[in-house]
Scaffold this motif. Structure first.
Motif, mmCIF file in Angstrom:
data_model
loop_
_atom_site.group_PDB
_atom_site.id
_atom_site.type_symbol
_atom_site.label_atom_id
_atom_site.label_comp_id
_atom_site.label_asym_id
_atom_site.label_seq_id
_atom_site.Cartn_x
_atom_site.Cartn_y
_atom_site.Cartn_z
ATOM 1 N N PHE A 28 -26.796 58.639 38.787
ATOM 2 C CA PHE A 28 -27.589 59.867 38.649
ATOM 3 C C PHE A 28 -29.050 59.487 38.470
ATOM 4 C CE2 PHE A 28 -24.230 63.058 38.059
ATOM 5 C CZ PHE A 28 -23.125 62.228 37.895
ATOM 6 N N VAL A 29 -29.923 60.056 39.325
ATOM 7 C CA VAL A 29 -31.358 59.800 39.175
ATOM 8 C C VAL A 29 -32.134 61.116 39.189
ATOM 9 C CG1 VAL A 29 -31.499 57.512 40.235
ATOM 10 C CG2 VAL A 29 -31.669 59.524 41.674
ATOM 11 N N GLY A 30 -33.370 61.042 38.760
ATOM 12 C CA GLY A 30 -34.221 62.221 38.783
ATOM 13 C C GLY A 30 -35.387 62.015 37.850
ATOM 14 N N ARG A 31 -36.381 62.904 37.963
ATOM 15 C CA ARG A 31 -37.533 62.716 37.097
ATOM 16 C C ARG A 31 -37.142 63.034 35.659
ATOM 17 N NH1 ARG A 31 -42.620 65.358 38.219
ATOM 18 N NH2 ARG A 31 -42.958 64.802 36.069
ATOM 19 N N SER A 32 -37.882 62.473 34.722
ATOM 20 C CA SER A 32 -37.493 62.674 33.330
ATOM 21 C C SER A 32 -37.641 64.150 32.977
ATOM 22 C CB SER A 32 -38.316 61.783 32.403
ATOM 23 O OG SER A 32 -39.637 62.198 32.395
ATOM 24 N N ASN A 33 -36.748 64.622 32.145
ATOM 25 C CA ASN A 33 -36.701 66.017 31.718
ATOM 26 C C ASN A 33 -36.037 66.961 32.728
ATOM 27 O OD1 ASN A 33 -37.306 67.212 29.256
ATOM 28 N ND2 ASN A 33 -38.941 68.436 30.171
ATOM 29 N N VAL A 34 -35.486 66.403 33.799
ATOM 30 C CA VAL A 34 -34.867 67.244 34.832
ATOM 31 C C VAL A 34 -33.548 67.847 34.350
ATOM 32 C CG1 VAL A 34 -33.573 65.384 35.981
ATOM 33 C CG2 VAL A 34 -34.380 67.328 37.326
ATOM 34 N N GLY A 35 -32.986 67.248 33.282
ATOM 35 C CA GLY A 35 -31.719 67.740 32.751
ATOM 36 C C GLY A 35 -30.547 66.805 33.040
ATOM 37 N N LYS A 36 -30.853 65.532 33.217
ATOM 38 C CA LYS A 36 -29.831 64.552 33.592
ATOM 39 C C LYS A 36 -28.833 64.299 32.468
ATOM 40 C CE LYS A 36 -31.644 60.752 35.023
ATOM 41 N NZ LYS A 36 -31.352 59.759 33.948
ATOM 42 N N SER A 37 -29.350 64.079 31.260
ATOM 43 C CA SER A 37 -28.439 63.818 30.138
ATOM 44 C C SER A 37 -27.557 65.034 29.866
ATOM 45 C CB SER A 37 -29.233 63.464 28.872
ATOM 46 O OG SER A 37 -29.976 62.297 29.089
ATOM 47 N N SER A 38 -28.161 66.213 29.907
ATOM 48 C CA SER A 38 -27.388 67.444 29.684
ATOM 49 C C SER A 38 -26.290 67.587 30.722
ATOM 50 C CB SER A 38 -28.303 68.670 29.759
ATOM 51 O OG SER A 38 -29.387 68.539 28.884
ATOM 52 N N LEU A 39 -26.617 67.252 31.964
ATOM 53 C CA LEU A 39 -25.638 67.357 33.047
ATOM 54 C C LEU A 39 -24.474 66.379 32.849
ATOM 55 C CD1 LEU A 39 -25.650 68.664 36.216
ATOM 56 C CD2 LEU A 39 -25.638 66.226 36.648
ATOM 57 N N LEU A 40 -24.813 65.142 32.470
ATOM 58 C CA LEU A 40 -23.755 64.148 32.227
ATOM 59 C C LEU A 40 -22.834 64.616 31.110
ATOM 60 C CD1 LEU A 40 -25.717 60.815 32.615
ATOM 61 C CD2 LEU A 40 -23.625 61.434 33.826
ATOM 62 N N ASN A 41 -23.434 65.134 30.056
ATOM 63 C CA ASN A 41 -22.624 65.642 28.941
ATOM 64 C C ASN A 41 -21.750 66.811 29.384
ATOM 65 O OD1 ASN A 41 -23.741 63.774 27.222
ATOM 66 N ND2 ASN A 41 -25.286 65.166 26.414
ATOM 67 N N MET A 42 -22.302 67.689 30.188
ATOM 68 C CA MET A 42 -21.562 68.853 30.666
ATOM 69 C C MET A 42 -20.381 68.411 31.532
ATOM 70 S SD MET A 42 -21.355 71.067 33.610
ATOM 71 C CE MET A 42 -22.850 71.152 34.579
ATOM 72 N N ILE A 43 -20.641 67.488 32.446
ATOM 73 C CA ILE A 43 -19.579 67.008 33.327
ATOM 74 C C ILE A 43 -18.465 66.331 32.532
ATOM 75 C CG2 ILE A 43 -19.045 65.271 35.090
ATOM 76 C CD1 ILE A 43 -21.730 65.774 36.248
ATOM 77 N N CYS A 44 -18.864 65.557 31.513
ATOM 78 C CA CYS A 44 -17.890 64.784 30.756
ATOM 79 C C CYS A 44 -17.328 65.558 29.568
ATOM 80 C CB CYS A 44 -18.517 63.488 30.272
ATOM 81 S SG CYS A 44 -19.084 62.445 31.617
ATOM 82 N N ASN A 45 -17.726 66.816 29.408
ATOM 83 C CA ASN A 45 -17.288 67.618 28.266
ATOM 84 C C ASN A 45 -17.560 66.924 26.950
ATOM 85 O OD1 ASN A 45 -16.292 69.924 29.502
ATOM 86 N ND2 ASN A 45 -14.332 68.936 29.949
ATOM 87 N N ASN A 46 -18.680 66.230 26.893
ATOM 88 C CA ASN A 46 -18.989 65.492 25.674
ATOM 89 C C ASN A 46 -20.464 65.696 25.339
ATOM 90 O OD1 ASN A 46 -19.639 63.611 23.735
ATOM 91 N ND2 ASN A 46 -18.285 62.051 24.572
#
Ligand SMILES: Nc1nc2c(ncn2[C@@H]2O[C@H](COP(=O)(O)OP(=O)(O)O)[C@@H](O)[C@H]2O)c(=O)[nH]1
Ligand SMILES: [Mg+2]
Length: 194
Positions: A28-46
């Motif tokens: 997963f890549v993208g500019r900082s603050n794009v919502g990458k960590s939130s997305l990973l957490n959402m996908i992993c239910n964690n």
């Protein structure tokens, strides 16, 4: 096609620290603050897996997560954050490039773009880079809970045009409403099969 157990494997701050394993990887890549960590957490239910920050530019490492002892999700450092020194920026870029350039186990990359803004020059560079390396990729437009139906359609057509990609290369997502989750998970397994 489910993600059940996800555990943190390793953080690599320099290329020597990138793990040598045989797990297939999805990045997963993208500019900082794009919502990458939130997305990973959402996908992993964690909700505690990846660190969601108020201050952008925090993740300086490549983070590896092992999914169901089968494959790995890879969180690359956010690019394009202005408030860091040139030297620091260079270190990250080198780290991202050395990963993308030589990674045999890498099966696909999700490029996250904020749905409220047109793609930046760095987003375009990243897409061109992935195209040139023949790495399969998928664009995810993040934070679409902030858009109306009409604005969503507009965002799709801008991204299609600016990045010169087909509509099937674009997923709309929101970590708040969990929109796009099923599509992203399906795509992860498609990448792993290809
Ligand atoms: N409305 C909305 N805000 C989001 C969403 N995803 C992330 N955010 C917010 O955007 C900010 C950056 O999120 P984070 O996941 O840390 O981004 P990262 O730097 O790309 O890892 C935080 O304030 C999040 O709460 C989303 O889907 N919808
Ligand atoms: Mg992050």
């Amino acid at each position: 096609m489910k993600i059940k157990n996800v555990k943190f494997l390793k953080a690599a701050y320099k290329k020597e620290e990138i793990p040598r394993h045989s797990y297939k990887e999805i990045a997963f890549v993208g500019r900082s603050n794009v919502g990458k960590s939130s997305l990973l957490n959402m996908i992993c239910n964690n909700f505690k897996l990846a660190h969601v920050s108020q201050k952008p530019g925090k993740t300086r490492s490549i983070n590896f997560y092992l999914v169901d002892n089968k494959f790995a999700l890879v969180d690359l450092p956010g690019y394009g954050f202005a408030k860091v020194s040139k030297k620091e920026k260079k270190t990250w870029e080198t780290l991202i490039e050395s990963y993308l350039n030589n990674r045999k186990n890498l099966k696909g990359v999700f490029v996250l773009i904020d749905s409220r803004h047109p793609p930046t020059s760095l987003d375009k560079l990243m897409i061109d880079y992935l195209k040139s390396l023949d790495i399969p990729f998928q664009v995810i437009l993040t934070k679409v809970d902030k858009l109306s139906k009409n604005e969503k359609n507009k965002a799709i057509s801008i991204v299609k045009k600016e990045l010169d990609i087909d509509e099937d290369k674009i997923i709309l997502s929101s970590s708040k409403t969990r929109e796009g989750r099923d599509q992203i998970i399906k795509k992860i397994f498609d990448f792993l099969r290809e």
